[in-house]
Write a protein that holds these residues in place. Structure first.
Motif, short mmCIF file in Angstrom:
data_model
loop_
_atom_site.label_atom_id
_atom_site.label_comp_id
_atom_site.label_asym_id
_atom_site.label_seq_id
_atom_site.Cartn_x
_atom_site.Cartn_y
_atom_site.Cartn_z
N PHE A 126 3.31 9.42 0.53
CA PHE A 126 4.26 9.81 -0.65
C PHE A 126 3.15 9.71 -1.79
N GLN A 127 2.43 8.91 -1.72
CA GLN A 127 1.15 8.88 -3.05
C GLN A 127 0.28 9.63 -2.84
N TRP A 128 -0.04 10.02 -1.64
CA TRP A 128 -1.15 10.97 -1.37
C TRP A 128 -0.60 12.45 -1.69
N LEU A 129 0.51 12.77 -1.41
CA LEU A 129 1.17 13.90 -1.67
C LEU A 129 0.85 14.24 -3.36
N VAL A 130 0.66 13.28 -4.22
CA VAL A 130 0.52 13.64 -5.50
C VAL A 130 -1.03 13.58 -5.71
N LEU A 131 -1.57 12.75 -5.11
CA LEU A 131 -3.00 12.30 -5.39
C LEU A 131 -3.73 13.66 -4.94
N ARG A 132 -3.42 14.51 -3.80
CA ARG A 132 -4.32 15.59 -3.30
C ARG A 132 -4.25 16.82 -4.23
N ARG A 133 -3.30 16.80 -5.24
CA ARG A 133 -3.38 18.07 -6.09
C ARG A 133 -4.55 17.55 -7.06
N TRP A 140 -7.60 9.36 3.10
CA TRP A 140 -7.65 8.05 3.63
C TRP A 140 -6.59 7.06 2.80
N TRP A 141 -6.04 7.97 1.51
CA TRP A 141 -5.16 6.97 0.80
C TRP A 141 -3.87 6.78 1.75
N ASN A 142 -3.71 7.51 2.72
CA ASN A 142 -2.53 7.51 3.45
C ASN A 142 -2.46 6.18 4.10
N PHE A 143 -3.50 5.25 4.39
CA PHE A 143 -3.84 4.17 5.23
C PHE A 143 -4.07 3.07 4.30
N LEU A 144 -4.23 3.19 3.00
CA LEU A 144 -4.67 2.44 2.00
C LEU A 144 -3.68 1.20 1.94
N PRO A 145 -2.40 1.69 1.68
CA PRO A 145 -1.18 0.62 1.32
C PRO A 145 -1.11 -0.39 2.87
N SER A 146 -1.36 0.24 3.96
CA SER A 146 -1.40 -0.45 5.32
C SER A 146 -2.49 -1.71 5.18
N VAL A 147 -3.82 -1.48 4.55
CA VAL A 147 -4.89 -2.36 4.32
C VAL A 147 -4.22 -3.54 3.37
N SER A 148 -3.54 -3.30 2.47
CA SER A 148 -2.83 -4.13 1.55
C SER A 148 -1.87 -5.03 2.29
N ALA A 184 1.59 -9.80 -4.91
CA ALA A 184 1.38 -8.81 -6.34
C ALA A 184 -0.11 -8.63 -6.51
N ILE A 185 -0.94 -9.67 -6.53
CA ILE A 185 -2.40 -9.33 -6.78
C ILE A 185 -3.06 -8.39 -5.82
N ILE A 186 -2.62 -8.71 -4.33
CA ILE A 186 -3.26 -7.68 -3.51
C ILE A 186 -2.91 -6.22 -3.56
N LEU A 187 -1.49 -6.32 -3.77
CA LEU A 187 -0.92 -4.58 -4.11
C LEU A 187 -1.38 -4.08 -5.39
N GLY A 188 -2.18 -4.93 -6.26
CA GLY A 188 -2.59 -4.30 -7.29
C GLY A 188 -4.22 -3.99 -7.27
N ILE A 189 -4.64 -4.96 -6.36
CA ILE A 189 -6.29 -4.81 -6.44
C ILE A 189 -6.83 -3.67 -5.53
N ILE A 190 -6.24 -3.82 -4.10
CA ILE A 190 -6.43 -2.95 -3.17
C ILE A 190 -6.47 -1.50 -3.74
N PRO A 191 -5.14 -1.02 -4.20
CA PRO A 191 -5.05 0.43 -4.48
C PRO A 191 -5.98 0.86 -5.78
N ALA A 192 -6.48 -0.41 -6.80
CA ALA A 192 -7.12 -0.24 -7.78
C ALA A 192 -8.52 0.28 -7.43
#
Length: 210
Positions: A126-133, A140-148, A184-192
């Motif tokens: 869902f986030q990639w659908l915005v970022l790709r614009r 690779w953003w599709n898999f980034l939350p899974s890393v988190s 919370a920290i991981i969900l903030g750091i990895i996407p950042a």
């Protein structure tokens, strides 16, 4: 902002559940349908606050409204998918009608954790659908939350191993707050970190012109 969204969203979702508990009678709350409805409403409130807090920063680079909607919907879908799979795996374990062996418990635990980790793909999609614009090569953003989610699972598992060293009177509270804080920290750091590595399409065009 992600940490703030996690804290505020968590408090708001708990408050919603308490309000519904005071408004609705115990007989209604005992019905699975209404109980699930209350959890769904609280999850929606959390997802909305979580998306808004991130959008307040991301709007400098992308559409804040689109990011808020994508993050909120992505979180709802990933949460519902992971819950459904984990419940299904738990039902299989319960259908055995006996105490699980150590090996079986480990296998079912791994399957549940894997379902949780893979559910992050929905949030990333869902986030990639915005970022790709706005960004180039952001697949690779599709898999980034899974890393988190993978790191969160590792930290939560580590906490379960060290909880015996925590004094019993405060053990549950310390483990819970620590787990929520690290999440919370991981969900903030990895996407950042991932966001900082993106290149906008405008920047790519300028680099090519140079």
């Amino acid at each position: 902002m992600t940490v703030l969204g996690w804290v505020v969203g968590g408090i708001a979702s708990i408050a919603i559940e308490k309000i519904l508990g005071e408004i609705l009678s115990p007989e209604i709350l005992q019905q699975p349908r209404w109980n699930a409805f209350g959890r769904y409403i609280s999850t929606c409130v959390f997802a909305l606050i979580y998306g808004i807090d991130q959008a307040l920063v991301v709007r400098q680079y992308t559409s804040g409204w689109l990011w808020m909607i994508a993050t909120s919907l992505g979180w709802l879908v990933s949460t519902n998918v992971s819950t459904a799979w984990i419940d299904y795996i738990s039902s299989i374990a319960a259908s055995l009608n006996r105490t699980l062996t150590f090996q079986e418990a480990v296998i079912f635990g791994i399957l549940s954790t894997t379902a949780y980790i893979l559910s992050g793909i929905w949030l990333g999609l869902f986030q990639w659908l915005v970022l790709r614009r706005y960004a180039s090569g952001a697949w690779w953003w599709n898999f980034l939350p899974s890393v988190s989610f993978l790191l969160i699972s590792f930290v939560v598992g580590l906490l379960s191993f060290v909880q015996d060293f925590i004094p019993a009177p405060s053990r549950d509270r310390v483990v819970y707050l620590s787990g929520q804080g690290f999440t919370a920290i991981i969900l903030g750091i990895i996407p950042a970190i991932g966001f900082c590595t993106l290149k906008t399409k405008h920047r790519i065009q300028i680099d090519e012109d140079d």
